[in-house]
Scaffold this motif. Structure first.
Motif, PDB file in Angstrom:
ATOM      1  N   LYS A   1      -0.499 -10.066   3.905  1.00 25.04           N
ATOM      2  CA  LYS A   1      -0.809 -11.184   4.955  1.00 25.04           C
ATOM      3  C   LYS A   1      -2.109 -11.826   4.356  1.00 25.04           C
ATOM      4  CE  LYS A   1       1.575  -9.903   9.081  1.00 25.04           C
ATOM      5  NZ  LYS A   1       1.515  -9.439  10.258  1.00 25.04           N
ATOM      6  N   LYS A   2      -3.021 -10.835   3.875  1.00 27.95           N
ATOM      7  CA  LYS A   2      -4.313 -11.437   3.271  1.00 27.95           C
ATOM      8  C   LYS A   2      -4.014 -12.358   1.899  1.00 27.95           C
ATOM      9  CE  LYS A   2      -8.710 -10.461   3.521  1.00 27.95           C
ATOM     10  NZ  LYS A   2      -9.821 -10.016   3.966  1.00 27.95           N
ATOM     11  N   GLY A   3      -2.960 -12.181   1.311  1.00 31.53           N
ATOM     12  CA  GLY A   3      -2.698 -12.765   0.001  1.00 31.53           C
ATOM     13  C   GLY A   3      -2.802 -11.733  -1.307  1.00 31.53           C
ATOM     14  N   TYR A   4      -2.726 -10.549  -1.109  1.00 34.81           N
ATOM     15  CA  TYR A   4      -2.595  -9.821  -2.347  1.00 34.81           C
ATOM     16  C   TYR A   4      -1.064  -9.549  -2.274  1.00 34.81           C
ATOM     17  CZ  TYR A   4      -7.295  -8.465  -1.308  1.00 34.81           C
ATOM     18  OH  TYR A   4      -8.725  -8.452  -1.121  1.00 34.81           O
ATOM     19  N   SER A   5      -0.627  -9.562  -3.689  1.00 36.57           N
ATOM     20  CA  SER A   5       0.758  -9.111  -4.133  1.00 36.57           C
ATOM     21  C   SER A   5       1.243  -7.734  -3.945  1.00 36.57           C
ATOM     22  CB  SER A   5       0.873  -9.511  -5.507  1.00 36.57           C
ATOM     23  OG  SER A   5       0.601  -8.773  -6.268  1.00 36.57           O
ATOM     24  N   SER A   6       2.533  -7.463  -3.654  1.00 34.96           N
ATOM     25  CA  SER A   6       3.005  -6.254  -3.690  1.00 34.96           C
ATOM     26  C   SER A   6       2.658  -5.465  -4.490  1.00 34.96           C
ATOM     27  CB  SER A   6       4.586  -6.455  -3.380  1.00 34.96           C
ATOM     28  OG  SER A   6       5.106  -7.081  -2.680  1.00 34.96           O
ATOM     29  N   ALA A   7       2.610  -5.914  -5.888  1.00 35.96           N
ATOM     30  CA  ALA A   7       2.265  -5.345  -7.318  1.00 35.96           C
ATOM     31  C   ALA A   7       0.777  -4.795  -6.933  1.00 35.96           C
ATOM     32  CB  ALA A   7       2.594  -5.977  -8.387  1.00 35.96           C
ATOM     33  N   GLU A   8       0.027  -5.543  -6.355  1.00 36.26           N
ATOM     34  CA  GLU A   8      -1.403  -5.225  -6.553  1.00 36.26           C
ATOM     35  C   GLU A   8      -1.571  -4.270  -5.278  1.00 36.26           C
ATOM     36  OE1 GLU A   8      -4.499  -8.931  -6.834  1.00 36.26           O
ATOM     37  OE2 GLU A   8      -2.709  -9.427  -5.452  1.00 36.26           O
ATOM     38  N   VAL A   9      -0.942  -4.240  -4.395  1.00 36.36           N
ATOM     39  CA  VAL A   9      -1.036  -3.361  -3.394  1.00 36.36           C
ATOM     40  C   VAL A   9      -0.489  -1.823  -4.071  1.00 36.36           C
ATOM     41  CG1 VAL A   9      -0.084  -2.399  -1.006  1.00 36.36           C
ATOM     42  CG2 VAL A   9      -0.892  -4.893  -1.378  1.00 36.36           C
ATOM     43  N   LYS A  10       0.748  -1.868  -4.561  1.00 34.88           N
ATOM     44  CA  LYS A  10       1.337  -0.951  -5.123  1.00 34.88           C
ATOM     45  C   LYS A  10       0.385  -0.141  -6.125  1.00 34.88           C
ATOM     46  CE  LYS A  10       5.335   0.977  -7.320  1.00 34.88           C
ATOM     47  NZ  LYS A  10       6.736   0.674  -7.768  1.00 34.88           N
ATOM     48  N   ASN A  11      -0.104  -0.776  -7.020  1.00 32.79           N
ATOM     49  CA  ASN A  11      -1.070  -0.445  -8.147  1.00 32.79           C
ATOM     50  C   ASN A  11      -2.145   0.277  -7.465  1.00 32.79           C
ATOM     51  OD1 ASN A  11       0.800  -1.457 -10.323  1.00 32.79           O
ATOM     52  ND2 ASN A  11      -0.179  -3.139 -10.661  1.00 32.79           N
ATOM     53  N   PHE A  12      -2.629  -0.304  -6.431  1.00 31.61           N
ATOM     54  CA  PHE A  12      -3.911   0.141  -5.837  1.00 31.61           C
ATOM     55  C   PHE A  12      -3.798   1.612  -5.141  1.00 31.61           C
ATOM     56  CE2 PHE A  12      -6.832   0.417  -1.905  1.00 31.61           C
ATOM     57  CZ  PHE A  12      -8.015   0.668  -2.646  1.00 31.61           C
ATOM     58  N   VAL A  13      -2.671   1.654  -4.524  1.00 25.71           N
ATOM     59  CA  VAL A  13      -2.417   2.890  -3.845  1.00 25.71           C
ATOM     60  C   VAL A  13      -1.775   4.148  -4.544  1.00 25.71           C
ATOM     61  CG1 VAL A  13      -2.262   1.719  -1.582  1.00 25.71           C
ATOM     62  CG2 VAL A  13       0.000   2.114  -2.765  1.00 25.71           C
ATOM     63  N   THR A  14      -1.289   3.644  -5.784  1.00 23.46           N
ATOM     64  CA  THR A  14      -0.910   4.625  -6.577  1.00 23.46           C
ATOM     65  C   THR A  14      -1.919   5.000  -7.976  1.00 23.46           C
ATOM     66  OG1 THR A  14       0.295   3.090  -7.973  1.00 23.46           O
ATOM     67  CG2 THR A  14       1.719   4.057  -6.177  1.00 23.46           C
ATOM     68  N   SER A  15      -2.987   4.427  -7.745  1.00 21.82           N
ATOM     69  CA  SER A  15      -3.968   4.483  -8.974  1.00 21.82           C
ATOM     70  C   SER A  15      -4.755   5.778  -8.912  1.00 21.82           C
ATOM     71  CB  SER A  15      -5.055   3.156  -8.825  1.00 21.82           C
ATOM     72  OG  SER A  15      -6.115   3.627  -9.668  1.00 21.82           O
ATOM     73  N   LYS A  16      -4.345   6.522  -9.830  1.00 23.47           N
ATOM     74  CA  LYS A  16      -5.297   7.964 -10.068  1.00 23.47           C
ATOM     75  C   LYS A  16      -6.715   7.795  -9.705  1.00 23.47           C
ATOM     76  CE  LYS A  16      -1.599  10.302 -12.381  1.00 23.47           C
ATOM     77  NZ  LYS A  16      -1.343  11.158 -13.652  1.00 23.47           N
ATOM     78  N   THR A  17      -7.183   7.014 -10.491  1.00 24.51           N
ATOM     79  CA  THR A  17      -8.575   6.417 -10.464  1.00 24.51           C
ATOM     80  C   THR A  17      -9.082   6.061  -9.141  1.00 24.51           C
ATOM     81  OG1 THR A  17      -8.751   5.398 -12.419  1.00 24.51           O
ATOM     82  CG2 THR A  17     -10.339   4.973 -11.322  1.00 24.51           C
ATOM     83  N   GLU A  18      -8.461   5.188  -8.075  1.00 23.19           N
ATOM     84  CA  GLU A  18      -8.592   4.876  -6.836  1.00 23.19           C
ATOM     85  C   GLU A  18      -8.646   6.124  -6.000  1.00 23.19           C
ATOM     86  OE1 GLU A  18     -10.225   2.397  -5.862  1.00 23.19           O
ATOM     87  OE2 GLU A  18     -10.011   1.453  -7.852  1.00 23.19           O
ATOM     88  N   LYS A  19      -7.518   7.005  -6.226  1.00 20.97           N
ATOM     89  CA  LYS A  19      -7.205   8.294  -5.250  1.00 20.97           C
ATOM     90  C   LYS A  19      -8.690   9.233  -5.640  1.00 20.97           C
ATOM     91  CE  LYS A  19      -2.326   8.496  -4.894  1.00 20.97           C
ATOM     92  NZ  LYS A  19      -1.150   9.282  -5.365  1.00 20.97           N
ATOM     93  N   ALA A  20      -9.145   9.225  -6.734  1.00 18.01           N
ATOM     94  CA  ALA A  20     -10.160  10.151  -7.043  1.00 18.01           C
ATOM     95  C   ALA A  20     -11.394   9.603  -6.161  1.00 18.01           C
ATOM     96  CB  ALA A  20     -10.385  10.289  -8.467  1.00 18.01           C
ATOM     97  N   ARG A  21     -11.609   8.167  -6.406  1.00 21.92           N
ATOM     98  CA  ARG A  21     -12.708   7.780  -5.605  1.00 21.92           C
ATOM     99  C   ARG A  21     -12.673   7.905  -4.401  1.00 21.92           C
ATOM    100  NH1 ARG A  21     -13.846   2.556  -3.321  1.00 21.92           N
ATOM    101  NH2 ARG A  21     -11.848   1.790  -3.570  1.00 21.92           N
TER     102      ARG A  21
END
Length: 139
Positions: free
Chosen positions: A75-95
């Motif tokens: 709803k904020k305007g992020y794409s499905s791909a951006e959301v998926k990439n963010f929540v599956t990112s190993k770097t973001e999970k480590a952070r």
């Protein structure tokens, strides 16, 4: 009547561009405060459940919260791909895990201290926080 129509056209274009401006001005998803705050609480709950033998994660609740967060991001305007990439990112999970450990340490639970993690988990359950909502006390 024609001059009115001509003067209205630039106004409509300006309104359309202003309406599009928030989508163009989206900050990177990994900097969006609400999204990161909710995810941090999930990482904290996971760390508590991993460290405290009396706590277990409420996986269906966590899934529900992730779905709400996904909807918020879309709803904020992020794409499905951006959301998926963010929540599956190993770097973001480590952070996220690192931030959860820091939050827990600041709250008095050092790495591996099961009793302190249990105490914080129970306090969060008692407060009815999101962290507590994502945990079940088996003890």
């Amino acid at each position: 009547m024609r001059p009115f129509t001509l003067s209205l056209k630039p106004t409509l274009i300006a309104v359309a561009l202003l309406g599009a401006a928030p989508a163009l001005a989206l900050e990177p998803i990994n900097k969006e405060a609400h999204i990161n705050n909710i995810l941090l609480q999930g990482f904290i709950a996971d760390k508590i459940a991993d460290t405290c033998p009396a706590m277990e994660p409420r996986k269906l609740r966590a899934l529900g919260e992730l779905n709400k967060l996904r909807d918020y991001a879309l709803k904020k305007g992020y794409s499905s791909a951006e959301v998926k990439n963010f929540v599956t990112s190993k770097t973001e999970k480590a952070r996220g895990k690192k931030e959860a450990i820091a939050w827990l340490a600041k709250s008095g639970a050092k790495e591996g201290d099961a009793a302190a993690h249990c105490k914080i988990g129970r306090a969060e359950i008692a407060k009815s926080s999101l962290i507590g909502y994502l945990l079940r006390d088996k003890g």
